[in-house]
Scaffold this active site. Structure first.
Site, PDB file in Angstrom:
ATOM      1  N   HIS A 309       0.599  -1.246   0.187  1.00  0.00           N
ATOM      2  CA  HIS A 309      -0.010  -0.035   0.157  1.00  0.00           C
ATOM      3  C   HIS A 309       0.704   1.349   0.131  1.00  0.00           C
ATOM      4  O   HIS A 309       1.940   1.419   0.764  1.00  0.00           O
ATOM      5  CB  HIS A 309      -0.999  -0.016   1.201  1.00  0.00           C
ATOM      6  CG  HIS A 309      -2.300   0.953   1.163  1.00  0.00           C
ATOM      7  ND1 HIS A 309      -1.897   2.278   1.460  1.00  0.00           N
ATOM      8  CD2 HIS A 309      -3.515   1.061   0.488  1.00  0.00           C
ATOM      9  CE1 HIS A 309      -3.141   2.861   1.040  1.00  0.00           C
ATOM     10  NE2 HIS A 309      -4.040   1.997   0.689  1.00  0.00           N
ATOM     11  N   ASP A 367      -7.920  -5.380   0.162  1.00  0.00           N
ATOM     12  CA  ASP A 367      -8.501  -6.245  -1.013  1.00  0.00           C
ATOM     13  C   ASP A 367      -8.098  -7.455  -1.300  1.00  0.00           C
ATOM     14  O   ASP A 367      -8.690  -8.365  -1.885  1.00  0.00           O
ATOM     15  CB  ASP A 367      -8.074  -5.270  -2.310  1.00  0.00           C
ATOM     16  CG  ASP A 367      -9.032  -3.880  -2.280  1.00  0.00           C
ATOM     17  OD1 ASP A 367     -10.115  -3.978  -1.557  1.00  0.00           O
ATOM     18  OD2 ASP A 367      -8.594  -2.970  -3.110  1.00  0.00           O
TER      19      ASP A 367
END
Ligand code: ACO
Length: 433
Positions: A309, A367
């Protein structure tokens, strides 16, 4: 009184150093206010990907990537996910405070009151190929909403902005479910206002005229949690896209459609779909190491989808909550032994212990798990990003509205470091070599 701080910039050109104010927010790093940089020095800053640039002031969402902290309007995401529903979170994002019980009843009623779409909008769908990706349909149909609401499109009017927000939050589930129904050749299902936001979406996805779908409460709660966790995320790529599109004065439906287009990319909202496709491609635990090797290979552009991320370099707090939901849902559905889920858990374990992933601070992101949960809910992979868009619409519209009412709001217009040809003359075509 707080002392005024300045940052001093010495360009090393013999000229007097230039000073810029340092600004502090209520949390997070201080920023150097460089709005006068070009006027004072004739220079621009260079920051591809905006890794060191605050593009706006915002009171909505705060992330501390090192601490794994995510706050909506000051409330930790863990508390919101455990104690509130998505409607309360939408209200919070829009109004800066959680609703009272009465305000919540009224807000639910307002959103229900806007859940249907104009019958003419339904005809748009037939213009798409049956096999069109739902995100392609969403970009088009959400943008097309602007053609229906001319009467309330004055963006300088706060009541028009609020009405657009209600319409978008209310209609996104209907539009998303319609994209799915069109794709599988089933008739559209109208919204049912007795159901919660998440349960209603499942009803529109899975009911048919021949058989009503009764949403299981645990599964509807899991979907509601997915929506809460994806509702906003500070100035990410799609939110920045919405703000940039909106900075020209474009209408909110067009701006949200731009956000949907940006979200579609696999480095952003497309990651849950890409992650599931990757798990299916890996196929078997025996092949995990081969893929881990590919992820580390500098000459291979393969990336382990669902890992890493831009902001969270420790852990993604949403991933922790989604992991919990993942176990709950698979338990409820009796899918604990589902081969894909087992494969995902094995991959998670191997990657978390791998030196490359540790050193690059690559942890599973939200996700990685949300794809597995959605698959267990019976949602096809191609719909994952569309559901993300449905959730993020709440954040996008709150951020858009905040920008429009900000007195410092300006047309977004980045500059560049030009590396192309210097001025040259056009050679007549017959003389060109
Ligand atoms: N697999 C393998 N290596 C990776 C991965 C990954 N998923 N992510 C980053 N790296 C490596 C890069 O190759 C790079 O290595 P280098 O230092 O040797 O060049 C290093 O880690 C840093 O990567 P960057 O791309 O510079 O980091 P950035 O912060 O820009 O990337 C991103 C963040 C885009 C999310 C990246 O981690 C990625 O592509 N992940 C996979 C896609 C994904 O899951 N996206 C979802 C994000 S969450 C969301 O949108 C809700």
């Amino acid at each position: 009184m707080e002392e005024k701080r300045v940052a001093t910039l010495d360009l090393g050109n013999g000229k007097k150093p230039t000073e810029f104010p340092v600004m502090s927010g209520s949390a997070g790093p201080d920023v150097i206010d460089i709005r006068t940089l070009h006027a004072k020095t004739g220079m621009f800053t260079y920051d591809p990907g905006f890794v060191s640039t605050a593009s706006c002031r915002s009171n909505i969402t705060f992330i501390d990537g090192d601490k794994g902290m995510l706050l909506y309007r000051g409330y930790p995401i863990e508390q919101l996910a455990e104690q509130c529903d998505f409607m309360e979170v939408c209200y919070l994002l829009m109004n800066a405070e959680l609703p009272t019980a009465n305000q919540k009843v009224l807000f639910d009623k307002t959103i229900h009151g806007h859940s249907m779409v104009h019958e003419q909008l339904a005809r748009f769908y037939t213009g798409f190929r049956r096999d069109a990706h739902p995100m392609a349909v969403m970009v088009g149909v959400v943008g097309a909403l602007s053609a229906f609401y001319h009467e309330a499109m004055d963006i300088s009017d706060a009541s028009h902005r609020e009405l657009s927000a209600f319409r978008l939050i209310a209609k996104l589930p209907t539009i998303t479910a319609m994209a799915y129904k069109y794709n599988i050749g089933q008739p559209f299902v109208y919204p049912h206002n007795d159901l919660s936001y998440a349960a209603n979406f499942m009803h529109m996805m899975f009911s048919t005229p021949a058989e009503e779908y009764r949403p299981n409460l645990i599964l509807a709660k899991a979907l509601d949690r997915i929506l809460i966790l994806h509702a906003d995320h500070e100035q990410n790529a799609s939110t920045s896209t919405v703000r940039l599109a909106g900075s020209s004065g474009a209408n909110p439906f067009a701006c949200i459609s731009a956000g949907i287009a940006c979200l579609w990319g696999p480095a952003h909202g497309g990651a849950n779909e890409a992650c599931l496709s990757m798990l299916e491609e890996i196929g078997d635990e025996s092949r995990i190491n081969q893929y881990i090797k590919r992820a580390k290979d500098k000459n291979d552009d393969f990336r382990m989808m669902g890992f890493g991320h831009r902001v969270y370099k420790n852990f993604d707090p949403r991933a922790k909550l989604m992991r919990e939901t993942c176990h709950e849902v698979l338990g409820e559905m009796g899918l604990e032994d589902d081969p894909l889920f087992k494969l995902a858990l094995k991959l998670e374990k191997i990657a978390l212990e791998d030196e490359y992933f540790i050193s690059k601070k690559l942890y599973p992101n939200v996700d990685f798990y949300s794809g597995i949960v959605q698959r267990a809910l019976g949602i096809p992979v191609s719909m994952f990003t569309a559901i993300f868009a449905m959730a993020r619409t709440a954040g996008w519209i709150a951020q858009w509205s905040e920008m429009i009412s900000d007195p410092e709001y300006k047309l977004g217009r980045p500059r560049q470091l030009y590396n192309g040809a210097s001025v040259r003359r056009v050679t007549p075509i017959e003389l060109r070599k």
